[in-house]
Design an enzyme around this catalytic site. Structure first.
Site, PDB file in Angstrom:
ATOM      1  N   GLY A  45      78.854  22.437  10.792  1.00  0.00           N
ATOM      2  CA  GLY A  45      78.343  23.821  11.350  1.00  0.00           C
ATOM      3  C   GLY A  45      77.417  24.263  10.625  1.00  0.00           C
ATOM      4  N   CYS A  46      77.574  24.100   9.281  1.00  0.00           N
ATOM      5  CA  CYS A  46      76.709  24.938   8.518  1.00  0.00           C
ATOM      6  C   CYS A  46      75.266  24.376   8.457  1.00  0.00           C
ATOM      7  CB  CYS A  46      77.179  24.870   6.964  1.00  0.00           C
ATOM      8  SG  CYS A  46      78.693  25.778   6.950  1.00  0.00           S
ATOM      9  N   THR A  47      75.070  23.070   8.873  1.00  0.00           N
ATOM     10  CA  THR A  47      73.808  22.590   8.883  1.00  0.00           C
ATOM     11  C   THR A  47      73.242  22.925  10.242  1.00  0.00           C
ATOM     12  OG1 THR A  47      74.433  20.514   7.565  1.00  0.00           O
ATOM     13  CG2 THR A  47      72.703  20.216   9.145  1.00  0.00           C
ATOM     14  N   ALA A  50      72.089  26.557   9.755  1.00  0.00           N
ATOM     15  CA  ALA A  50      70.892  26.588   8.889  1.00  0.00           C
ATOM     16  C   ALA A  50      69.656  26.234   9.492  1.00  0.00           C
ATOM     17  CB  ALA A  50      71.152  25.616   7.560  1.00  0.00           C
TER      18      ALA A  50
END
EC number: 1.11.1.24
Length: 156
Positions: A45-47, A50
């Site tokens: 999710g963070c990738t 970003a």
């Protein structure tokens, strides 16, 4: 919508120099700031989040906004994540949770059936005067950057 002035903060940020640099809210006065908190570098999710901020970065810049990502990861982890993803914006390391506490983003979360303390994915849009004009909490990563860009454009 809230109308909260953000207290000045200083945090270690990624940079081209090894070991990072410090960025303070005061040094960004007069600019719109997108401060997004995410749980951990290099997770799915963070990738996604970003990459979507990266892909819209030029439009944020054109609208006069600075993007800063924040997590509890180390500068070394951030520098690796930033390089791997080709991120054109800085990531702030909040290992002591000072920023997370200031913005109230630490929550108890369920991870594989266990309760863990972690960052609730959240974004804050701060205007040129250092006031939070929009906040998103507990959000889904996919599509979020577009929503934030829309709010930045409406603030322009």
């Amino acid at each position: 919508m809230s109308d909260k002035r953000v207290a000045n903060f200083t945090a270690l940020a990624t940079s081209t120099a090894p070991g990072g640099q410090s960025i303070s809210l005061a040094s960004l006065k007069g600019r719109k700031i997108v401060l997004y908190f995410y749980p951990k570098d290099s997770t799915p999710g963070c990738t996604t989040e970003a990459q979507q901020f990266r892909d819209l970065h030029a439009e944020f810049v054109k609208a006069g906004a600075v993007i800063l990502g924040v997590s509890r990861d180390s500068i070394k982890s951030h520098e690796n994540f930033k390089a791997k993803m080709g991120l054109p914006f800085d990531l702030l390391s909040d290992t002591d949770e000072a920023l997370c506490t200031q913005f109230g983003v630490i929550k108890m979360k369920n991870m594989y059936g266990k309760q863990v303390r972690g960052i609730e994915r959240s974004t804050f849009l701060i205007d040129k005067n250092g006031v939070i004009v929009c906040e998103w909490r507990g959000l889904k990563a996919d599509g979020h950057a577009s929503e934030v860009l829309q709010a930045v454009l409406e603030l322009s």
